[in-house]
Design a protein around this motif. Structure first.
Motif, PDB file in Angstrom:
ATOM      1  N   PHE A  90       0.835  -1.104  -0.057  1.00  0.00           N
ATOM      2  CA  PHE A  90       0.219   0.002  -0.097  1.00  0.00           C
ATOM      3  C   PHE A  90       0.712   1.256  -0.006  1.00  0.00           C
ATOM      4  CE2 PHE A  90       0.863  -0.778   4.494  1.00  0.00           C
ATOM      5  CZ  PHE A  90       0.838   0.568   5.001  1.00  0.00           C
ATOM      6  N   LEU A  91       2.076   1.086   0.220  1.00  0.00           N
ATOM      7  CA  LEU A  91       3.113   2.398   0.549  1.00  0.00           C
ATOM      8  C   LEU A  91       3.560   2.652  -0.751  1.00  0.00           C
ATOM      9  CD1 LEU A  91       4.378   2.448   4.053  1.00  0.00           C
ATOM     10  CD2 LEU A  91       2.792   3.999   3.316  1.00  0.00           C
ATOM     11  N   LEU A  92       3.673   1.760  -1.790  1.00  0.00           N
ATOM     12  CA  LEU A  92       4.430   1.790  -2.938  1.00  0.00           C
ATOM     13  C   LEU A  92       3.563   1.919  -4.205  1.00  0.00           C
ATOM     14  CD1 LEU A  92       7.136  -1.046  -2.066  1.00  0.00           C
ATOM     15  CD2 LEU A  92       7.344   1.422  -2.316  1.00  0.00           C
ATOM     16  N   PRO A  93       4.021   2.146  -5.442  1.00  0.00           N
ATOM     17  CA  PRO A  93       3.094   2.154  -6.508  1.00  0.00           C
ATOM     18  C   PRO A  93       2.655   0.849  -6.623  1.00  0.00           C
ATOM     19  CG  PRO A  93       5.082   3.247  -7.006  1.00  0.00           C
ATOM     20  CD  PRO A  93       5.328   2.456  -5.716  1.00  0.00           C
ATOM     21  N   PRO A  94       1.396   0.550  -7.418  1.00  0.00           N
ATOM     22  CA  PRO A  94       0.912  -0.757  -7.809  1.00  0.00           C
ATOM     23  C   PRO A  94       1.890  -1.421  -8.387  1.00  0.00           C
ATOM     24  CG  PRO A  94      -0.670   0.954  -8.133  1.00  0.00           C
ATOM     25  CD  PRO A  94       0.623   1.554  -7.767  1.00  0.00           C
ATOM     26  N   ALA A  95       2.022  -2.794  -8.397  1.00  0.00           N
ATOM     27  CA  ALA A  95       3.023  -3.689  -9.025  1.00  0.00           C
ATOM     28  C   ALA A  95       3.039  -3.535 -10.448  1.00  0.00           C
ATOM     29  CB  ALA A  95       2.645  -5.260  -8.655  1.00  0.00           C
ATOM     30  N   TYR A  96       1.933  -3.292 -10.866  1.00  0.00           N
ATOM     31  CA  TYR A  96       1.888  -3.043 -12.614  1.00  0.00           C
ATOM     32  C   TYR A  96       2.350  -1.800 -12.803  1.00  0.00           C
ATOM     33  CZ  TYR A  96      -2.410  -0.261 -11.244  1.00  0.00           C
ATOM     34  OH  TYR A  96      -3.154   0.531 -10.678  1.00  0.00           O
ATOM     35  N   GLU A  97       2.803  -0.877 -12.152  1.00  0.00           N
ATOM     36  CA  GLU A  97       3.462   0.350 -12.631  1.00  0.00           C
ATOM     37  C   GLU A  97       5.160  -0.089 -12.636  1.00  0.00           C
ATOM     38  OE1 GLU A  97       2.860   3.946 -10.543  1.00  0.00           O
ATOM     39  OE2 GLU A  97       0.520   3.597 -10.403  1.00  0.00           O
ATOM     40  N   LYS A  98       5.365  -1.262 -11.788  1.00  0.00           N
ATOM     41  CA  LYS A  98       6.822  -1.430 -11.734  1.00  0.00           C
ATOM     42  C   LYS A  98       7.438  -2.205 -12.981  1.00  0.00           C
ATOM     43  CE  LYS A  98       6.117  -2.062  -6.692  1.00  0.00           C
ATOM     44  NZ  LYS A  98       5.755  -2.650  -5.916  1.00  0.00           N
ATOM     45  N   ASP A  99       8.863  -2.487 -13.180  1.00  0.00           N
ATOM     46  CA  ASP A  99       9.549  -3.184 -14.134  1.00  0.00           C
ATOM     47  C   ASP A  99       8.700  -4.365 -14.279  1.00  0.00           C
ATOM     48  OD1 ASP A  99      11.529  -3.661 -16.157  1.00  0.00           O
ATOM     49  OD2 ASP A  99      12.444  -5.109 -14.498  1.00  0.00           O
ATOM     50  N   GLN A 100       8.721  -4.972 -15.337  1.00  0.00           N
ATOM     51  CA  GLN A 100       7.828  -6.288 -15.466  1.00  0.00           C
ATOM     52  C   GLN A 100       8.904  -7.399 -15.828  1.00  0.00           C
ATOM     53  OE1 GLN A 100       4.378  -6.618 -14.471  1.00  0.00           O
ATOM     54  NE2 GLN A 100       4.950  -4.789 -13.785  1.00  0.00           N
ATOM     55  N   SER A 101      10.187  -7.139 -16.044  1.00  0.00           N
ATOM     56  CA  SER A 101      10.908  -8.117 -16.526  1.00  0.00           C
ATOM     57  C   SER A 101      10.825  -9.448 -15.685  1.00  0.00           C
ATOM     58  CB  SER A 101      12.447  -7.552 -16.427  1.00  0.00           C
ATOM     59  OG  SER A 101      12.847  -7.316 -15.295  1.00  0.00           O
ATOM     60  N   SER A 102      10.601  -9.541 -14.490  1.00  0.00           N
ATOM     61  CA  SER A 102      10.329 -10.652 -13.665  1.00  0.00           C
ATOM     62  C   SER A 102       9.175 -11.473 -14.163  1.00  0.00           C
ATOM     63  CB  SER A 102      10.334 -10.461 -12.308  1.00  0.00           C
ATOM     64  OG  SER A 102       9.566  -9.543 -11.921  1.00  0.00           O
ATOM     65  N   ARG A 126      -2.149 -11.282 -16.913  1.00  0.00           N
ATOM     66  CA  ARG A 126      -3.182 -10.434 -16.209  1.00  0.00           C
ATOM     67  C   ARG A 126      -2.206  -9.249 -15.880  1.00  0.00           C
ATOM     68  NH1 ARG A 126      -7.624 -14.141 -13.110  1.00  0.00           N
ATOM     69  NH2 ARG A 126      -9.069 -14.121 -15.130  1.00  0.00           N
ATOM     70  N   ARG A 127      -1.043  -9.526 -15.107  1.00  0.00           N
ATOM     71  CA  ARG A 127      -0.160  -8.505 -14.614  1.00  0.00           C
ATOM     72  C   ARG A 127       0.422  -7.815 -15.616  1.00  0.00           C
ATOM     73  NH1 ARG A 127       3.185  -8.108 -10.285  1.00  0.00           N
ATOM     74  NH2 ARG A 127       1.316  -8.883  -9.179  1.00  0.00           N
ATOM     75  N   LEU A 128       0.849  -8.449 -17.161  1.00  0.00           N
ATOM     76  CA  LEU A 128       1.483  -7.643 -18.022  1.00  0.00           C
ATOM     77  C   LEU A 128       0.356  -6.659 -18.643  1.00  0.00           C
ATOM     78  CD1 LEU A 128       3.811 -10.238 -19.941  1.00  0.00           C
ATOM     79  CD2 LEU A 128       4.343  -8.307 -18.495  1.00  0.00           C
ATOM     80  N   ALA A 129      -0.822  -7.373 -18.636  1.00  0.00           N
ATOM     81  CA  ALA A 129      -1.921  -6.565 -19.586  1.00  0.00           C
ATOM     82  C   ALA A 129      -2.123  -5.358 -18.689  1.00  0.00           C
ATOM     83  CB  ALA A 129      -3.302  -7.447 -19.558  1.00  0.00           C
ATOM     84  N   ALA A 130      -2.379  -5.390 -17.324  1.00  0.00           N
ATOM     85  CA  ALA A 130      -2.473  -4.336 -16.360  1.00  0.00           C
ATOM     86  C   ALA A 130      -1.512  -3.462 -16.402  1.00  0.00           C
ATOM     87  CB  ALA A 130      -2.661  -4.779 -15.081  1.00  0.00           C
TER      88      ALA A 130
END
Length: 242
Positions: free
Chosen positions: A109-121, A154-158
């Motif tokens: 909750f304190l960080l940007p949503p996961a879908y905003e982060k680098d998606q290489s993993s 779904r994560r990549l699409a988001a």
């Protein structure tokens, strides 16, 4: 899970040490379990339990959330024991994929949503899961792998949708359209198509490309008549005069 290692008492035979390790593994005492498996591997290298211990060391690493090390351990096991039952049934490969999925950034909750982060993993995970589905189409782990695969899609699409919305907010509708069309082609199973099609139509309207907008809205209404986004699409079509 054990946070601190405690002394263990080794047995005289390989099988007994292996069983002790399994008990610790089952109880989620991963550090202690690894000690028994490492002991079996080093003290009884020619025992059949030595090979099993290698796989269980990987399981112990996975349990400790040392996912990078777990990936290496599982991959080495697959490489050196290609005919082992736990390689042939897809177990080791499933664990490789799951280890990659576990490395994907999670929402906090304190960080940007996961879908905003680098998606290489996420892409790494998707690659491994696709390989699994090609090589182990009849595996008992296939359903679990398909579920992990869908999570990644779904994560990549988001993430793509986030980027498209960012472009739109920056006044770059052409970039938005490029991303949205890409999403419809690449992520049809992500469950975001109605939202994407509505956004696509509305972006075309902003560019005064009425024919393209009408196509997007009509396609949405036809394919997803009961979806809430279709209600807005119908309103647009009425305003545009079908």
């Amino acid at each position: 899970t054990s946070l601190f290692s405690r002394p263990v008492v080794y047995a005289r035979r390989a099988g007994d040490n292996y069983k002790k390790g399994l008990r610790e593994l089952k109880d989620e005492n991963f550090i202690e379990s690894a000690k028994f498996f490492i002991y079996v591997k080093s003290k009884f290298p020619f025992s059949r339990f030595a090979t099993l211990a290698e796989l269980r060391i990987a399981d112990a690493l996975f349990g400790q959330e040392k996912f990078l090390e777990a990936v290496d351990a599982y991959k080495l096991f697959i490489k050196f024991h290609p005919t082992h039952p736990n390689v042939l049934d897809g177990y080791a490969a499933y664990r490789v994929g799951d280890s990659y999925v576990k490395q994907i950034p999670s929402d906090w909750f304190l960080l940007p949503p996961a879908y905003e982060k680098d998606q290489s993993s996420t892409r790494d995970a998707l690659r491994e899961l696709k390989v699994f589905m090609q090589l182990h189409a009849s595996s008992k782990y296939l359903a679990k792998v398909k579920n992990l695969h869908l999570q990644c899609i779904r994560r990549l699409a988001a993430h793509e949708l986030y980027v498209a919305e960012f472009y739109l907010a920056q006044g770059k509708p052409k970039g938005t359209i490029f991303r949205l069309n890409g999403m419809l082609k690449r992520f049809p199973d992500a469950g975001l198509d109605p939202k994407v099609m509505l956004m696509l139509g509305e972006t075309y309207l902003k560019l005064e490309k009425k024919k393209k907008a009408r196509e997007a809205f009509a396609s949405l209404v036809k394919q997803y008549p009961a979806d809430p986004h279709s209600k807005r699409a119908r309103k647009h079509l009425r305003n545009m005069g079908r």
